[in-house]
Design a protein around this motif. Structure first.
Motif, PDB file in Angstrom:
ATOM      1  N   GLU A 151       0.836  -1.190   0.000  1.00 19.54           N
ATOM      2  CA  GLU A 151       0.000   0.000   0.000  1.00 19.54           C
ATOM      3  C   GLU A 151       0.877   1.249   0.000  1.00 19.54           C
ATOM      4  OE1 GLU A 151      -2.911   0.075   3.069  1.00 19.54           O
ATOM      5  OE2 GLU A 151      -3.553  -2.010   2.739  1.00 19.54           O
ATOM      6  N   VAL A 152       0.482   2.230  -0.801  1.00 21.66           N
ATOM      7  CA  VAL A 152       1.201   3.508  -0.862  1.00 21.66           C
ATOM      8  C   VAL A 152       0.220   4.613  -0.470  1.00 21.66           C
ATOM      9  CG1 VAL A 152       2.580   5.077  -2.261  1.00 21.66           C
ATOM     10  CG2 VAL A 152       2.649   2.601  -2.723  1.00 21.66           C
ATOM     11  N   ALA A 153       0.483   5.242   0.654  1.00 17.60           N
ATOM     12  CA  ALA A 153      -0.403   6.290   1.149  1.00 17.60           C
ATOM     13  C   ALA A 153      -0.259   7.564   0.312  1.00 17.60           C
ATOM     14  CB  ALA A 153      -0.082   6.580   2.616  1.00 17.60           C
ATOM     15  N   ALA A 154      -1.146   8.523   0.547  1.00 13.54           N
ATOM     16  CA  ALA A 154      -1.124   9.782  -0.213  1.00 13.54           C
ATOM     17  C   ALA A 154       0.197  10.521  -0.054  1.00 13.54           C
ATOM     18  CB  ALA A 154      -2.293  10.669   0.216  1.00 13.54           C
ATOM     19  N   ASP A 155       0.866  10.337   1.117  1.00 11.66           N
ATOM     20  CA  ASP A 155       2.142  11.016   1.334  1.00 11.66           C
ATOM     21  C   ASP A 155       3.340  10.188   0.881  1.00 11.66           C
ATOM     22  OD1 ASP A 155       2.240   9.003   3.196  1.00 11.66           O
ATOM     23  OD2 ASP A 155       2.436  10.313   4.954  1.00 11.66           O
ATOM     24  N   GLY A 156       3.072   9.036   0.206  1.00  9.73           N
ATOM     25  CA  GLY A 156       4.150   8.196  -0.313  1.00  9.73           C
ATOM     26  C   GLY A 156       4.625   7.116   0.635  1.00  9.73           C
ATOM     27  N   THR A 157       4.087   7.065   1.842  1.00 10.38           N
ATOM     28  CA  THR A 157       4.476   6.036   2.800  1.00 10.38           C
ATOM     29  C   THR A 157       4.037   4.657   2.314  1.00 10.38           C
ATOM     30  OG1 THR A 157       4.231   7.618   4.614  1.00 10.38           O
ATOM     31  CG2 THR A 157       4.299   5.271   5.193  1.00 10.38           C
ATOM     32  N   VAL A 158       4.979   3.695   2.365  1.00 12.89           N
ATOM     33  CA  VAL A 158       4.709   2.331   1.895  1.00 12.89           C
ATOM     34  C   VAL A 158       4.496   1.424   3.104  1.00 12.89           C
ATOM     35  CG1 VAL A 158       5.645   0.346   0.646  1.00 12.89           C
ATOM     36  CG2 VAL A 158       6.051   2.670  -0.210  1.00 12.89           C
ATOM     37  N   SER A 159       3.454   0.591   3.041  1.00 11.93           N
ATOM     38  CA  SER A 159       3.190  -0.375   4.108  1.00 11.93           C
ATOM     39  C   SER A 159       2.812  -1.718   3.496  1.00 11.93           C
ATOM     40  CB  SER A 159       2.083   0.122   5.044  1.00 11.93           C
ATOM     41  OG  SER A 159       0.872   0.316   4.322  1.00 11.93           O
ATOM     42  N   VAL A 160       3.046  -2.774   4.268  1.00 10.21           N
ATOM     43  CA  VAL A 160       2.770  -4.140   3.822  1.00 10.21           C
ATOM     44  C   VAL A 160       1.856  -4.800   4.838  1.00 10.21           C
ATOM     45  CG1 VAL A 160       3.773  -6.412   3.408  1.00 10.21           C
ATOM     46  CG2 VAL A 160       4.941  -4.357   2.565  1.00 10.21           C
ATOM     47  N   HIS A 161       0.827  -5.501   4.359  1.00 11.38           N
ATOM     48  CA  HIS A 161      -0.128  -6.179   5.226  1.00 11.38           C
ATOM     49  C   HIS A 161      -0.241  -7.632   4.769  1.00 11.38           C
ATOM     50  CE1 HIS A 161      -1.595  -2.260   6.841  1.00 11.38           C
ATOM     51  NE2 HIS A 161      -1.268  -1.847   5.621  1.00 11.38           N
ATOM     52  N   GLN A 162       0.601  -8.492   5.322  1.00 11.24           N
ATOM     53  CA  GLN A 162       0.595  -9.888   4.904  1.00 11.24           C
ATOM     54  C   GLN A 162      -0.745 -10.548   5.209  1.00 11.24           C
ATOM     55  OE1 GLN A 162       3.748 -12.261   6.557  1.00 11.24           O
ATOM     56  NE2 GLN A 162       3.223 -14.080   5.364  1.00 11.24           N
ATOM     57  N   GLY A 163      -1.237 -11.326   4.222  1.00 12.59           N
ATOM     58  CA  GLY A 163      -2.497 -12.047   4.378  1.00 12.59           C
ATOM     59  C   GLY A 163      -3.729 -11.254   3.995  1.00 12.59           C
ATOM     60  N   VAL A 164      -3.585  -9.942   3.787  1.00 13.36           N
ATOM     61  CA  VAL A 164      -4.733  -9.103   3.448  1.00 13.36           C
ATOM     62  C   VAL A 164      -5.013  -9.209   1.957  1.00 13.36           C
ATOM     63  CG1 VAL A 164      -5.525  -6.699   3.295  1.00 13.36           C
ATOM     64  CG2 VAL A 164      -4.432  -7.533   5.383  1.00 13.36           C
ATOM     65  N   ARG A 165      -6.305  -9.155   1.598  1.00 15.64           N
ATOM     66  CA  ARG A 165      -6.742  -9.259   0.200  1.00 15.64           C
ATOM     67  C   ARG A 165      -7.328  -7.928  -0.266  1.00 15.64           C
ATOM     68  NH1 ARG A 165      -3.930 -13.158   1.046  1.00 15.64           N
ATOM     69  NH2 ARG A 165      -4.581 -15.341   0.861  1.00 15.64           N
ATOM     70  N   TYR A 166      -7.300  -7.729  -1.613  1.00 16.40           N
ATOM     71  CA  TYR A 166      -7.688  -6.448  -2.184  1.00 16.40           C
ATOM     72  C   TYR A 166      -8.562  -6.647  -3.422  1.00 16.40           C
ATOM     73  CZ  TYR A 166      -3.727  -4.727   0.604  1.00 16.40           C
ATOM     74  OH  TYR A 166      -2.856  -4.441   1.626  1.00 16.40           O
ATOM     75  N   GLY A 167      -9.384  -5.635  -3.684  1.00 16.21           N
ATOM     76  CA  GLY A 167     -10.215  -5.627  -4.883  1.00 16.21           C
ATOM     77  C   GLY A 167     -10.052  -4.334  -5.649  1.00 16.21           C
ATOM     78  N   SER A 168     -10.505  -4.369  -6.905  1.00 22.88           N
ATOM     79  CA  SER A 168     -10.416  -3.197  -7.773  1.00 22.88           C
ATOM     80  C   SER A 168     -11.788  -2.564  -7.974  1.00 22.88           C
ATOM     81  CB  SER A 168      -9.884  -3.616  -9.158  1.00 22.88           C
ATOM     82  OG  SER A 168      -8.569  -4.117  -9.071  1.00 22.88           O
ATOM     83  N   ARG A 169     -11.792  -1.239  -7.962  1.00 20.96           N
ATOM     84  CA  ARG A 169     -13.026  -0.526  -8.295  1.00 20.96           C
ATOM     85  C   ARG A 169     -13.290  -0.678  -9.791  1.00 20.96           C
ATOM     86  NH1 ARG A 169     -13.347   5.449  -6.686  1.00 20.96           N
ATOM     87  NH2 ARG A 169     -11.656   5.538  -8.178  1.00 20.96           N
ATOM     88  N   ILE A 170     -14.566  -0.498 -10.154  1.00 15.26           N
ATOM     89  CA  ILE A 170     -14.928  -0.592 -11.564  1.00 15.26           C
ATOM     90  C   ILE A 170     -15.378   0.748 -12.127  1.00 15.26           C
ATOM     91  CG2 ILE A 170     -15.514  -3.037 -11.527  1.00 15.26           C
ATOM     92  CD1 ILE A 170     -18.439  -2.145 -11.213  1.00 15.26           C
TER      93      ILE A 170
END
Length: 477
Positions: free
Chosen positions: A458-477
Motif C-alpha cells: 500500500e502507498v499512502a497519499a504522502d508516499g508512505t509504503v506499508s505491507v499487510h501480509q495475508g490481506v486481500r484487495y479488490g479493484s473498483r470498476i
C-alpha cells in the motif's frame, strides 16, 4: 502437496494440484474387450468431448467407487452432495459411446481432505446397473501381486483432443513395496506400476481400478490416487483399508448429510483460469451481446504498465454457474472490449450470446453499480474459482496499491477475515442486495514481501509504503 492424476476445466479446489506429463496407461495397449463393472465418470465440465473425468468401478448394483479427489472436485468442494448432470458409463471400451449410462444421484467423499486422509469416494446411482459388480478385497494384496490397470488417461501433456484417447487402455504390472512411491501413506495406499514408471497410470486415470485375479474373475484392490514421483509407480488407495466404511455407506448404516453449499449463482469461469460475472448497465438492452467482467491480469496477453487494450478479438471459453456452481450455460468471448492493470485491474469481454439468450438459460446477470463501495460497507465476493461466497467488509480504500510494476488507485482493502484466494481473481464484489457489482477481486499479499508479484504494498497519499501480509484487495470498476 503431492500430485493427483486428474485435470478439470471447471474449478480448482484445495486438494487438486498440478499434474505430471505422462502417457495414458503407460506401457499399456487398447483393451480388446470391455470390463462390465468398470467405466468412466462423465461430467459437463470435462475438457474432453467424451465427458470423461475419472475412472469408476461398480461395487454394488447402485454404487460405484472412485478416488475421493474426483468426488470432492465439484464446484463448491462439497464433501457430500447431489451433482448436476454427472453420469457413469459402464461396460464399454469407448468413453464416448456404448455400454450402460446411469445418472449419479449423490456423491460421498470419505474425507474433506481426500489426498491426505483417505482418497476414496462413492457414487450412488439413480438406478441399479444391469451388470454384475466386482468384489472388494478381503485383505491388502502382497508385494509382487500381479495387477491389471485400466483407464482413459491422457496420451500427452496438453489439454487438447489429440491427447484424449477414445479407447480404454490396459496394462499388466505388479504391486511394489511402498518405499517405491514417494510420499505414500503406507498404511492405506498401494504402490502400483513398474519401478521406472514405464508401466503406470497417468493424468485422468484417477479413480480407475487396480484389479487382481480372483479365480477366473477379478477383485478391485485399489483406485488411482496420485503420482508416486517422476519415473516411479503410482499410488492407489487401498480399498481393503476402507472396506468397512464402504460397506457401511452402501448398506445405509452411514448416511452423511449433504454439505451446505454457498450461493454461487452467476459466478463464472473464463478461460479455465479466472472467475468472472456477466454484467449489465442501466442502458443495456435484451438484444445486446452480453458483457463479462473479470481482471485485467486474467486476459491471455496481459497489458503492460500504463497500457490499455481495446477492441481485441479474443476467443476463450466461459462457463456460468447455477446456485450450486454447476454449469448453467456456456459461452465464448468474441472481443476484449477493454482491459488494463493500470489504475484498476479490470477487463470487459463481449460474449457470443445476448442478454436475452443467457436469461432464457436461467443465467443470473449482475448490474454494474453507479458508485464505489464505501469503507465499512458489507459486500459478498461470489467466487466460482474458489467455489465459495465470501462475506466481507470494505475495511479501507487504499490510495495506491503497487504490485510488480503496476499501480491500482483507490483499491478496496477487505477485513482480515476475508480470504478469497488464487482462482478467485475476477470474482464480482457484490453489494448485499445480491445483484449490484461495485468491483472485482484482484490480489492479496501472500508472503509479506513488498510490492512484488502476489505481494502488493500500500502507498499512502504522502508516499508512505506499508505491507499487510495475508490481506486481500479488490479493484473498483
Amino acid at each position: 502437496m503431492r500430485k493427483v492424476l486428474l485435470t478439470t476445466s471447471l474449478a480448482v479446489v484445495a486438494t487438486i494440484t498440478a499434474v505430471v506429463p505422462a502417457q495414458a496407461i503407460r506401457g499399456g495397449v487398447e483393451a480388446p474387450a470391455p470390463y462390465a463393472f468398470s467405466g468412466s465418470l462423465q461430467r459437463p465440465d470435462s475438457p474432453r468431448d467424451d465427458g470423461h473425468t475419472c475412472g469408476v468401478t461398480l461395487i454394488a448394483p447402485s454404487w460405484a467407487v472412485t478416488a475421493g479427489h474426483c468426488t470432492k472436485n465439484n464446484p463448491s468442494g462439497a464433501q457430500v452432495g447431489r451433482p448436476k448432470d454427472w453420469t457413469v458409463r459402464l461396460g464399454t471400451t469407448d468413453a464416448g459411446s456404448g455400454g450402460e449410462v446411469i445418472a449419479v444421484e449423490r456423491f460421498i467423499t470419505y474425507s474433506p481432505y481426500p489426498v491426505h486422509e483417505g482418497d476414496v469416494g462413492l457414487l450412488k446411482l439413480k438406478k441399479p446397473a444391469k451388470t454384475k459388480p466386482v468384489a472388494l478385497p478381503s485383505a491388502r494384496p502382497a508385494e509382487g501381486t500381479r495387477v491389471r490397470i485400466l483407464g482413459w488417461g491422457m496420451t500427452c501433456d496438453r489439454r487438447a483432443p489429440e491427447c484424449y484417447p477414445k479407447k480404454l487402455r490396459e496394462a499388466d504390472t505388479v504391486m511394489q513395496p511402498v518405499q517405491a512411491c514417494d510420499g505414500i501413506h503406507a498404511e492405506r495406499e498401494l504402490c502400483v506400476g513398474a519401478l521406472d514408471g514405464s508401466v503406470a497410470a497417468t493424468n485422468m486415470d484417477s479413480g480407475g481400478p487396480g484389479l487382481v485375479r480372483d479365480g477366473d474373475g477379478w477383485l478391485i484392490a485399489g483406485v488411482v490416487s496420485g503420482s508416486g514421483g517422476d519415473d516411479r509407480p503410482v499410488m492407489y488407495t487401498d480399498l481393503s483399508y476402507f472396506k468397512a466404511w464402504i460397506n457401511d455407506v452402501v448398506t445405509g448404516k452411514i448416511d452423511p448429510p449433504d454439505t451446505p453449499v454457498p450461493n454461487l449463482e452467476g459466478g463464472a469461469i473464463v478461460g479455465g483460469v479466472c472467475s468472472a460475472s456477466v454484467v449489465r448497465t442501466d442502458r443495456t438492452r435484451p438484444g445486446d451481446p452480453a458483457l463479462l467482467l473479470t481482471n485485467g491480469h486474467c486476459v491471455p496477453q496481459r497489458p503492460a504498465p500504463g497500457q490499455t487494450l481495446t477492441d481485441v478479438p479474443v476467443d476463450v471459453p466461459v462457463t456460468i454457474g447455477d446456485r450450486q456452481g454447476y454449469p448453467q450455460a456456456k459461452a465464448r468471448t468474441t472481443t476484449l472490449v477493454h482491459a488494463t492493470m493500470t489504475g484498476t485491474d479490470t477487463a470487459l469481454y463481449r460474449l457470443d450470446q445476448t442478454y436475452a439468450q443467457l436469461r432464457a438459460k436461467g443465467v443470473k446477470i449482475f448490474r454494474l453499480a453507479g458508485r464505489s463501495a464505501r469503507p465499512g460497507e458489507q459486500v459478498d465476493i461470489v467466487s466460482a474459482g474458489n467455489g465459495d461466497r465470501f462475506r466481507c467488509t470494505i475495511e479501507a480504500v487504499v490510495p495506491h496499491l503497487r504490485e510488480e510494476g503496476y499501480t491500482q488507485d483507490d483499491a478496496y482493502r477487505y477485513d482480515p477475515e476475508c480470504k478469497p484466494s488464487h482462482g478467485g481473481s475476477g470474482s464480482p464484489i457484490v453489494l448485499r442486495d445480491g445483484v449490484t457489482v461495485v468491483g472485482v477481486h484482484s490480489t492479496g499479499n501472500d508472503n509479506g514481501e513488498q510490492c512484488t508479484a502476489n505481494n502488493p504494498c500500500e502507498v499512502a497519499a504522502d508516499g508512505t509504503v506499508s505491507v499487510h501480509q495475508g490481506v486481500r484487495y479488490g479493484s473498483r470498476i
